[in-house]
Design a protein around this motif. Structure first.
Motif, PDB file in Angstrom:
ATOM      1  N   UNK A 145       0.801  -1.231   0.000  1.00  0.00           N
ATOM      2  CA  UNK A 145       0.000   0.000   0.000  1.00  0.00           C
ATOM      3  C   UNK A 145       0.836   1.283   0.000  1.00  0.00           C
ATOM      4  N   UNK A 146       1.964   1.279   0.669  1.00  0.00           N
ATOM      5  CA  UNK A 146       2.814   2.474   0.705  1.00  0.00           C
ATOM      6  C   UNK A 146       3.345   2.853  -0.664  1.00  0.00           C
ATOM      7  N   UNK A 147       3.865   1.867  -1.386  1.00  0.00           N
ATOM      8  CA  UNK A 147       4.375   2.173  -2.731  1.00  0.00           C
ATOM      9  C   UNK A 147       3.233   2.520  -3.683  1.00  0.00           C
ATOM     10  N   UNK A 148       2.052   1.965  -3.438  1.00  0.00           N
ATOM     11  CA  UNK A 148       0.907   2.306  -4.277  1.00  0.00           C
ATOM     12  C   UNK A 148       0.536   3.781  -4.111  1.00  0.00           C
ATOM     13  N   UNK A 149       0.546   4.268  -2.886  1.00  0.00           N
ATOM     14  CA  UNK A 149       0.211   5.676  -2.632  1.00  0.00           C
ATOM     15  C   UNK A 149       1.275   6.585  -3.222  1.00  0.00           C
ATOM     16  N   UNK A 150       2.543   6.275  -2.975  1.00  0.00           N
ATOM     17  CA  UNK A 150       3.624   7.086  -3.530  1.00  0.00           C
ATOM     18  C   UNK A 150       3.588   7.037  -5.055  1.00  0.00           C
ATOM     19  N   UNK A 151       3.372   5.845  -5.604  1.00  0.00           N
ATOM     20  CA  UNK A 151       3.288   5.704  -7.059  1.00  0.00           C
ATOM     21  C   UNK A 151       2.166   6.527  -7.650  1.00  0.00           C
ATOM     22  N   UNK A 152       1.025   6.548  -6.965  1.00  0.00           N
ATOM     23  CA  UNK A 152      -0.099   7.346  -7.447  1.00  0.00           C
ATOM     24  C   UNK A 152       0.296   8.809  -7.566  1.00  0.00           C
ATOM     25  N   UNK A 153       0.907   9.357  -6.510  1.00  0.00           N
ATOM     26  CA  UNK A 153       1.272  10.766  -6.535  1.00  0.00           C
ATOM     27  C   UNK A 153       2.368  11.051  -7.559  1.00  0.00           C
ATOM     28  N   UNK A 154       3.336  10.163  -7.676  1.00  0.00           N
ATOM     29  CA  UNK A 154       4.407  10.367  -8.660  1.00  0.00           C
ATOM     30  C   UNK A 154       3.844  10.357 -10.071  1.00  0.00           C
ATOM     31  N   UNK A 155       3.017   9.358 -10.385  1.00  0.00           N
ATOM     32  CA  UNK A 155       2.476   9.266 -11.733  1.00  0.00           C
ATOM     33  C   UNK A 155       1.474  10.377 -12.025  1.00  0.00           C
ATOM     34  N   UNK A 156       0.778  10.857 -11.003  1.00  0.00           N
ATOM     35  CA  UNK A 156      -0.118  12.007 -11.206  1.00  0.00           C
ATOM     36  C   UNK A 156       0.692  13.251 -11.556  1.00  0.00           C
ATOM     37  N   UNK A 157       1.837  13.438 -10.911  1.00  0.00           N
ATOM     38  CA  UNK A 157       2.699  14.579 -11.228  1.00  0.00           C
ATOM     39  C   UNK A 157       3.269  14.451 -12.648  1.00  0.00           C
ATOM     40  N   UNK A 158       3.651  13.228 -13.026  1.00  0.00           N
ATOM     41  CA  UNK A 158       4.142  12.995 -14.386  1.00  0.00           C
ATOM     42  C   UNK A 158       3.040  13.323 -15.391  1.00  0.00           C
ATOM     43  N   UNK A 159       1.819  12.904 -15.086  1.00  0.00           N
ATOM     44  CA  UNK A 159       0.684  13.169 -15.983  1.00  0.00           C
ATOM     45  C   UNK A 159       0.454  14.668 -16.140  1.00  0.00           C
ATOM     46  N   UNK A 160       0.480  15.405 -15.043  1.00  0.00           N
ATOM     47  CA  UNK A 160       0.267  16.849 -15.125  1.00  0.00           C
ATOM     48  C   UNK A 160       1.392  17.533 -15.886  1.00  0.00           C
ATOM     49  N   UNK A 161       2.637  17.134 -15.627  1.00  0.00           N
ATOM     50  CA  UNK A 161       3.774  17.735 -16.329  1.00  0.00           C
ATOM     51  C   UNK A 161       3.708  17.452 -17.823  1.00  0.00           C
ATOM     52  N   UNK A 162       3.331  16.236 -18.183  1.00  0.00           N
ATOM     53  CA  UNK A 162       3.218  15.887 -19.601  1.00  0.00           C
ATOM     54  C   UNK A 162       2.095  16.674 -20.277  1.00  0.00           C
ATOM     55  N   UNK A 163       0.988  16.856 -19.577  1.00  0.00           N
ATOM     56  CA  UNK A 163      -0.111  17.648 -20.134  1.00  0.00           C
ATOM     57  C   UNK A 163       0.318  19.092 -20.358  1.00  0.00           C
ATOM     58  N   UNK A 164       0.982  19.682 -19.382  1.00  0.00           N
ATOM     59  CA  UNK A 164       1.447  21.062 -19.520  1.00  0.00           C
ATOM     60  C   UNK A 164       2.470  21.170 -20.655  1.00  0.00           C
ATOM     61  N   UNK A 165       3.377  20.212 -20.755  1.00  0.00           N
ATOM     62  CA  UNK A 165       4.362  20.228 -21.836  1.00  0.00           C
ATOM     63  C   UNK A 165       3.682  20.137 -23.201  1.00  0.00           C
ATOM     64  N   UNK A 166       2.651  19.308 -23.292  1.00  0.00           N
ATOM     65  CA  UNK A 166       1.936  19.200 -24.573  1.00  0.00           C
ATOM     66  C   UNK A 166       1.214  20.498 -24.912  1.00  0.00           C
ATOM     67  N   UNK A 167       0.675  21.174 -23.913  1.00  0.00           N
ATOM     68  CA  UNK A 167       0.006  22.445 -24.171  1.00  0.00           C
ATOM     69  C   UNK A 167       1.010  23.512 -24.617  1.00  0.00           C
ATOM     70  N   UNK A 168       2.188  23.537 -24.003  1.00  0.00           N
ATOM     71  CA  UNK A 168       3.216  24.487 -24.433  1.00  0.00           C
ATOM     72  C   UNK A 168       3.719  24.175 -25.841  1.00  0.00           C
ATOM     73  N   UNK A 169       3.741  22.903 -26.212  1.00  0.00           N
ATOM     74  CA  UNK A 169       4.228  22.512 -27.539  1.00  0.00           C
ATOM     75  C   UNK A 169       3.181  22.708 -28.632  1.00  0.00           C
ATOM     76  N   UNK A 170       1.935  22.876 -28.270  1.00  0.00           N
ATOM     77  CA  UNK A 170       0.843  22.939 -29.249  1.00  0.00           C
ATOM     78  C   UNK A 170       1.039  24.001 -30.333  1.00  0.00           C
TER      79      UNK A 170
END
Length: 159
Positions: A99-124
């Protein structure tokens, strides 16, 4: 002060909810899992992708302007690609160790998702000629809201 004491007394007089707790047997847990199967994140992403493509085709078809269709399609991709990366990260081996790695993984991957979305918007603007920000945002919103459509379709199919 009297109201606080009265509220505390009323709270203490209530029955303990843990007292009635009864753990499920293995058979009951299995029946519960079968009656309420989980919705795959990949199915949600597939529905989002299809909805985004339909929104892009509608934008192109209704306006006759290819740039609006491409802008809406890029907006859909700015939702679907980060969501796919997020889902892949969450369904990996590392994220399900405990459960601990699942929670940390969730937050890490959510940050990756947000960063990738912002990068795609800047690249548009550099990737889409004659980018229409309103059309791209409509494509993004329609694609994001399609997750609810996937949940409704899954619950309807179960019934």
């Amino acid at each position: 002060m009297k109201t606080i004491a009265r509220d505390v007394d009323a709270f203490e007089d209530r029955p303990d909810p843990d007292q009635d707790f009864k753990p499920l047997t293995a058979a009951e847990a299995e029946r519960l899992r079968e009656s309420k199967p989980q919705l795959s994140p990949w199915r949600v992403i597939a529905v989002q992708f299809a909805t985004g493509i339909l929104a892009a085709l509608a934008a192109w078809g209704l306006t006759g302007r290819e740039s609006l269709g491409l802008s809406a399609a890029y907006g859909a991709l700015a939702v679907v690609i980060p969501a796919a990366v997020f889902a892949r990260g969450l369904t990996g081996r590392f994220s399900s160790l405990n459960p601990g790695t699942a929670v940390v993984g969730f937050f890490v991957w959510e940050m990756v998702k947000m960063a990738l979305t912002v990068a795609m918007l800047f690249a548009a603007p550099g990737l889409i000629k004659a980018l229409s920000w309103p059309a791209m945002l409509v494509g993004m919103v329609v694609t994001m809201k399609a997750a609810w459509l996937a949940v409704m379709l899954a619950s309807r199919r179960r019934n």
